[in-house]
Design an enzyme around this catalytic site. Structure first.
Site, PDB file in Angstrom:
ATOM      1  N   GLU A   1       0.852  -1.206   0.000  1.00  0.00           N
ATOM      2  CA  GLU A   1       0.000   0.000   0.000  1.00  0.00           C
ATOM      3  C   GLU A   1       0.879   1.244   0.000  1.00  0.00           C
ATOM      4  O   GLU A   1       1.831   1.344   0.764  1.00  0.00           O
ATOM      5  CB  GLU A   1      -0.940  -0.004   1.218  1.00  0.00           C
TER       6      GLU A   1
ATOM      7  N   GLU B   1      -0.546   4.447   0.214  1.00  0.00           N
ATOM      8  CA  GLU B   1      -1.161   5.522   1.013  1.00  0.00           C
ATOM      9  C   GLU B   1      -1.577   4.968   2.367  1.00  0.00           C
ATOM     10  O   GLU B   1      -0.751   4.568   3.143  1.00  0.00           O
ATOM     11  CB  GLU B   1      -2.356   6.109   0.269  1.00  0.00           C
TER      12      GLU B   1
ATOM     13  N   ILE C   1     -22.435   9.165  -5.508  1.00  0.00           N
ATOM     14  CA  ILE C   1     -21.475  10.100  -4.907  1.00  0.00           C
ATOM     15  C   ILE C   1     -21.973  11.543  -5.033  1.00  0.00           C
ATOM     16  O   ILE C   1     -21.991  12.295  -4.054  1.00  0.00           O
ATOM     17  CB  ILE C   1     -20.073   9.944  -5.556  1.00  0.00           C
TER      18      ILE C   1
ATOM     19  N   GLU D   1     -27.228  17.157 -14.295  1.00  0.00           N
ATOM     20  CA  GLU D   1     -27.185  15.752 -14.713  1.00  0.00           C
ATOM     21  C   GLU D   1     -27.456  15.658 -16.209  1.00  0.00           C
ATOM     22  O   GLU D   1     -28.429  16.206 -16.714  1.00  0.00           O
ATOM     23  CB  GLU D   1     -28.218  14.934 -13.917  1.00  0.00           C
TER      24      GLU D   1
ATOM     25  N   VAL E   1     -18.417  12.671 -11.843  1.00  0.00           N
ATOM     26  CA  VAL E   1     -18.829  12.044 -13.099  1.00  0.00           C
ATOM     27  C   VAL E   1     -18.254  10.636 -13.265  1.00  0.00           C
ATOM     28  O   VAL E   1     -18.122  10.131 -14.372  1.00  0.00           O
ATOM     29  CB  VAL E   1     -18.424  12.911 -14.316  1.00  0.00           C
TER      30      VAL E   1
ATOM     31  N   ALA F   1     -17.637  -1.284  -2.872  1.00  0.00           N
ATOM     32  CA  ALA F   1     -16.744  -1.922  -1.904  1.00  0.00           C
ATOM     33  C   ALA F   1     -17.094  -3.391  -1.699  1.00  0.00           C
ATOM     34  O   ALA F   1     -16.204  -4.257  -1.691  1.00  0.00           O
ATOM     35  CB  ALA F   1     -16.827  -1.174  -0.579  1.00  0.00           C
TER      36      ALA F   1
ATOM     37  N   HIS G   1     -43.403  -6.183  13.627  1.00  0.00           N
ATOM     38  CA  HIS G   1     -44.161  -4.938  13.645  1.00  0.00           C
ATOM     39  C   HIS G   1     -43.841  -4.165  14.912  1.00  0.00           C
ATOM     40  O   HIS G   1     -43.776  -4.762  15.977  1.00  0.00           O
ATOM     41  CB  HIS G   1     -45.656  -5.252  13.619  1.00  0.00           C
TER      42      HIS G   1
HETATM   43  C1  LIG Z   1     -16.936   9.370  -2.284  1.00  0.00           C
HETATM   44  C2  LIG Z   1     -17.123   7.894  -2.441  1.00  0.00           C
HETATM   45  C3  LIG Z   1     -18.096   7.242  -1.730  1.00  0.00           C
HETATM   46  C4  LIG Z   1     -18.264   5.867  -1.882  1.00  0.00           C
HETATM   47  N1  LIG Z   1     -19.226   5.246  -1.166  1.00  0.00           N
HETATM   48  C5  LIG Z   1     -19.414   3.922  -1.305  1.00  0.00           C
HETATM   49  C6  LIG Z   1     -20.384   3.238  -0.548  1.00  0.00           C
HETATM   50  O1  LIG Z   1     -21.090   3.841   0.249  1.00  0.00           O
HETATM   51  N2  LIG Z   1     -20.518   1.905  -0.727  1.00  0.00           N
HETATM   52  C7  LIG Z   1     -19.753   1.211  -1.616  1.00  0.00           C
HETATM   53  O2  LIG Z   1     -19.919   0.005  -1.747  1.00  0.00           O
HETATM   54  N3  LIG Z   1     -18.810   1.831  -2.344  1.00  0.00           N
HETATM   55  C8  LIG Z   1     -18.623   3.161  -2.201  1.00  0.00           C
HETATM   56  N4  LIG Z   1     -17.643   3.780  -2.930  1.00  0.00           N
HETATM   57  C9  LIG Z   1     -16.836   2.976  -3.860  1.00  0.00           C
HETATM   58  C10 LIG Z   1     -15.735   2.211  -3.097  1.00  0.00           C
HETATM   59  O3  LIG Z   1     -14.980   3.113  -2.342  1.00  0.00           O
HETATM   60  C11 LIG Z   1     -14.869   1.467  -4.074  1.00  0.00           C
HETATM   61  O4  LIG Z   1     -15.674   0.652  -4.898  1.00  0.00           O
HETATM   62  C12 LIG Z   1     -13.872   0.602  -3.349  1.00  0.00           C
HETATM   63  O5  LIG Z   1     -13.043   1.362  -2.520  1.00  0.00           O
HETATM   64  C13 LIG Z   1     -13.021  -0.183  -4.353  1.00  0.00           C
HETATM   65  O6  LIG Z   1     -12.155  -0.982  -3.652  1.00  0.00           O
HETATM   66  P1  LIG Z   1     -10.768  -1.457  -4.275  1.00  0.00           P
HETATM   67  O7  LIG Z   1     -10.155  -2.337  -3.230  1.00  0.00           O
HETATM   68  O8  LIG Z   1     -10.974  -1.985  -5.624  1.00  0.00           O
HETATM   69  O9  LIG Z   1      -9.896  -0.155  -4.466  1.00  0.00           O
HETATM   70  P2  LIG Z   1      -9.559   1.146  -3.555  1.00  0.00           P
HETATM   71  O10 LIG Z   1     -10.433   1.244  -2.366  1.00  0.00           O
HETATM   72  O11 LIG Z   1      -9.504   2.251  -4.505  1.00  0.00           O
HETATM   73  O12 LIG Z   1      -8.102   0.789  -3.019  1.00  0.00           O
HETATM   74  C14 LIG Z   1      -7.006   0.717  -3.858  1.00  0.00           C
HETATM   75  C15 LIG Z   1      -5.759   0.928  -3.024  1.00  0.00           C
HETATM   76  O13 LIG Z   1      -4.628   0.627  -3.818  1.00  0.00           O
HETATM   77  C16 LIG Z   1      -3.597   1.545  -3.531  1.00  0.00           C
HETATM   78  N5  LIG Z   1      -2.707   1.585  -4.682  1.00  0.00           N
HETATM   79  C17 LIG Z   1      -2.992   1.941  -5.957  1.00  0.00           C
HETATM   80  N6  LIG Z   1      -1.921   1.800  -6.745  1.00  0.00           N
HETATM   81  C18 LIG Z   1      -0.932   1.351  -5.940  1.00  0.00           C
HETATM   82  C19 LIG Z   1       0.428   1.009  -6.167  1.00  0.00           C
HETATM   83  N7  LIG Z   1       0.993   1.090  -7.377  1.00  0.00           N
HETATM   84  N8  LIG Z   1       1.160   0.583  -5.115  1.00  0.00           N
HETATM   85  C20 LIG Z   1       0.616   0.490  -3.873  1.00  0.00           C
HETATM   86  N9  LIG Z   1      -0.652   0.796  -3.614  1.00  0.00           N
HETATM   87  C21 LIG Z   1      -1.410   1.209  -4.639  1.00  0.00           C
HETATM   88  C22 LIG Z   1      -4.352   2.849  -3.324  1.00  0.00           C
HETATM   89  O14 LIG Z   1      -3.558   3.760  -2.578  1.00  0.00           O
HETATM   90  C23 LIG Z   1      -5.575   2.366  -2.562  1.00  0.00           C
HETATM   91  O15 LIG Z   1      -5.355   2.396  -1.175  1.00  0.00           O
HETATM   92  C24 LIG Z   1     -17.442   5.142  -2.776  1.00  0.00           C
HETATM   93  C25 LIG Z   1     -16.443   5.810  -3.493  1.00  0.00           C
HETATM   94  C26 LIG Z   1     -16.266   7.154  -3.325  1.00  0.00           C
HETATM   95  C27 LIG Z   1     -15.189   7.830  -4.102  1.00  0.00           C
END
Ligand SMILES: Cc1cc2nc3c(=O)[nH]c(=O)nc-3n(C[C@H](O)[C@H](O)[C@H](O)COP(=O)(O)OP(=O)(O)OC[C@H]3O[C@@H](n4cnc5c(N)ncnc54)[C@H](O)[C@@H]3O)c2cc1C
Length: 462
Positions: free
Chosen positions: A32, A34, A182, A201, A267, A316, A441
């Site tokens: 990771e 970040e 979002i 939209e 978007v 997620a 209920h």
């Molecule tokens: C504002 C917002 C609200 C949301 N609300 C919801 C919700 O309520 N419910 C829901 O289901 N989904 C929600 N989502 C979507 C959800 O956050 C994502 O679908 C989910 O986080 C995707 O998970 P992931 O593990 O694929 O990637 P991510 O959560 O994007 O994690 C990827 C990780 O990989 C790391 N990374 C990337 N490249 C590298 C690299 N080269 N080396 C090391 N680390 C790297 C990044 O730093 C990051 O920490 C929301 C998204 C946003 C933006």
């Protein structure tokens, strides 16, 4: 430096994959760059829900007299609201640290880049690169805010979701471009906090992926709350040379100029597929996504991808389920491919939206003959007692076999109710079985039973 499984990225896709891999006996590491927990915990699902909770409490205070209560003095502290949200996110990320330790997963801090031969380089903050290798490399690098060419984000006046949850000051006015989950959640949050919000939209309805009845209800509810909504409209260009943002919006009736302190571009997302070694390894991509089979194998043996970097809903719970499926398959367990037709989607504004399965339009397009039932929360005892009568449950059954094709809900707490429909659909439950399943209920969930009864002409409370 050799692992059974290395996971690149620690979002809800990556960290869940790593935990399941460790449970299955694999020596596992996660990379990771970040914060642990990815977008969901740090910049997505969790911090937005913390902001929305503050908005809800504020709304309750505004309407305290509706509940027979007098609150003589109250106000918001925008930066404290932001701070609370950041605190919640930090706490969740620390929780993942704990889970990694508990499951004996090595956390490799730095930027990962896959290489041929099932190797991966990790470059730390000081620029030091270390090579690791694994039998299986799972890419879960997620996504970021998508930038449109005519809406370049400067992070100050034209912002993405990260800035929208960490603004130093509350804007007086905001244009939100895009009304998916979002966009709508931020529009609701800022409107509740007192910002003058306009949603633009492109599609004919807001929350365009939802059933049309849900979209229409959401539009009514948001307009009632004071949000301005422009559908069938698109921002053509922006001018940030003045104090705020001037947006030229193309509408069905011609061009309109909107002015606001801030424009939030919501978007969609752009996958993080750059600089992670895909080209060097020869991993195939198509239109911003890594191509995988039903068990998340890429075209190159030993390399897998899950979550927002692969096609499918960017959610997620989907990322987590994909990761679990992927490692269980690697472990040789008997595992079914994910049913993408049974994935719930939620929007956490007020009212909330939750849905699963086919919309009415999609079901008709597929040629089903339908039995549709609807139950409004205005007829629910629990909703009346809670003062949350906005919204309804809509259920769609196949007339021939009673299959539950779709469930669409809008109202208070519906995001916690949709799992009933997901489980019932997984178990191939029919409409009559839902009617005969006794719901407690008074609860909002009775509306699901009543909506099913409505579909079969047996509704009691309408
Ligand atoms: C504002 C917002 C609200 C949301 N609300 C919801 C919700 O309520 N419910 C829901 O289901 N989904 C929600 N989502 C979507 C959800 O956050 C994502 O679908 C989910 O986080 C995707 O998970 P992931 O593990 O694929 O990637 P991510 O959560 O994007 O994690 C990827 C990780 O990989 C790391 N990374 C990337 N490249 C590298 C690299 N080269 N080396 C090391 N680390 C790297 C990044 O730093 C990051 O920490 C929301 C998204 C946003 C933006």
């Amino acid at each position: 430096m050799k692992y059974d499984i290395i996971v690149l990225g620690s979002g809800p896709g990556g960290y869940v994959t790593a935990i399941r891999a460790s449970q299955l006996g694999f020596k596992t590491a996660i990379i990771e760059k970040e914060s642990l927990g990815g977008i969901c915990l740090n910049w997505g699902c969790i911090p937005t829900k913390a902001l929305l909770k503050s908005a809800q409490v504020f709304d309750y205070l505004k309407h305290a007299s509706d509940y027979g209560l007098t609150v003589s003095e109250f106000d918001k502290d925008f930066s404290a609201v932001i701070q609370r949200s950041r605190g919640v996110a930090d706490g969740m990320s620390k929780g993942i640290q704990f889970l990694m330790k508990k499951n004996k997963i090595d956390v490799l801090e730095g930027t990962g880049k896959a290489k041929p031969g099932k190797k991966i380089d990790v470059t730390d903050q000081d620029g030091k690169t270390t090579e690791y290798s694994a039998d299986h490399i799972i890419i879960a690098t997620g996504a970021r805010s998508r930038e449109l060419p005519n809406l370049p984000q400067d992070g100050k006046k034209v912002i993405g979701y990260r800035q929208a949850m960490t603004l130093p000051e509350q804007p007086k006015s905001m244009i939100v471009v895009g009304s998916g989950a979002i966009g709508v959640e931020f529009a609701h949050f800022y409107n509740s906090m007192g910002t003058d919000v306009t949603i633009v939209e492109f599609m004919p309805n807001i929350v365009p992926v939802e059933d049309e009845d849900i979209s229409k209800q959401m539009e009514r509810s948001m307009k009632k709350a004071g949000v301005k909504i422009m559908t069938n409209s698109s921002v053509e260009k922006i001018d940030t040379s003045g104090n705020g943002v001037k947006a030229t919006v193309k509408t069905a009736k011609g061009e309109e100029i909107l002015e606001a302190d801030i424009l939030l571009s919501a978007v969609g997302i752009k996958s993080n597929i750059e600089n992670i070694g895909l080209e060097e390894v020869g991993i195939a991509t198509d239109r911003d996504k890594i191509l995988v089979n039903a068990f998340y194998q890429t075209n190159v043996p030993g390399y897998y991808a899950i979550g927002d970097v692969v096609p499918g809903p960017a959610l997620a719970h989907v990322a987590s389920a994909e990761g679990i499926t992927c490692v269980e398959k690697i472990a040789g367990l008997h595992v079914d491919a994910i049913d993408y037709g049974n994935i719930p989607g939620c929007t956490y504004a007020t009212p909330e939206i939750a849905s699963v399965g086919l919309t009415e339009k999609a079901a008709k397009e597929k040629g089903y003959e339908l039995k549709i039932g609807k139950f409004p929360f205005s007829a629910s005892g629990k909703a009346s007692a809670a003062g949350t009568k906005d919204g309804f449950v809509k259920v769609i059954f196949d007339a021939k076999y009673g299959e539950w094709l779709g469930c669409h809900m809008i109202g208070a707490g519906v995001t916690d109710m949709i799992a009933e429909a997901v489980v019932a659909r997984k178990l191939e439950t029919t409409g009559h079985e839902i009617i005969k399943s006794i719901h407690p209920h008074p609860t909002m969930s009775e509306a699901i039973m009543e909506a099913a009864a409505d579909a079969y002409g047996e509704v009691i409370h309408l």
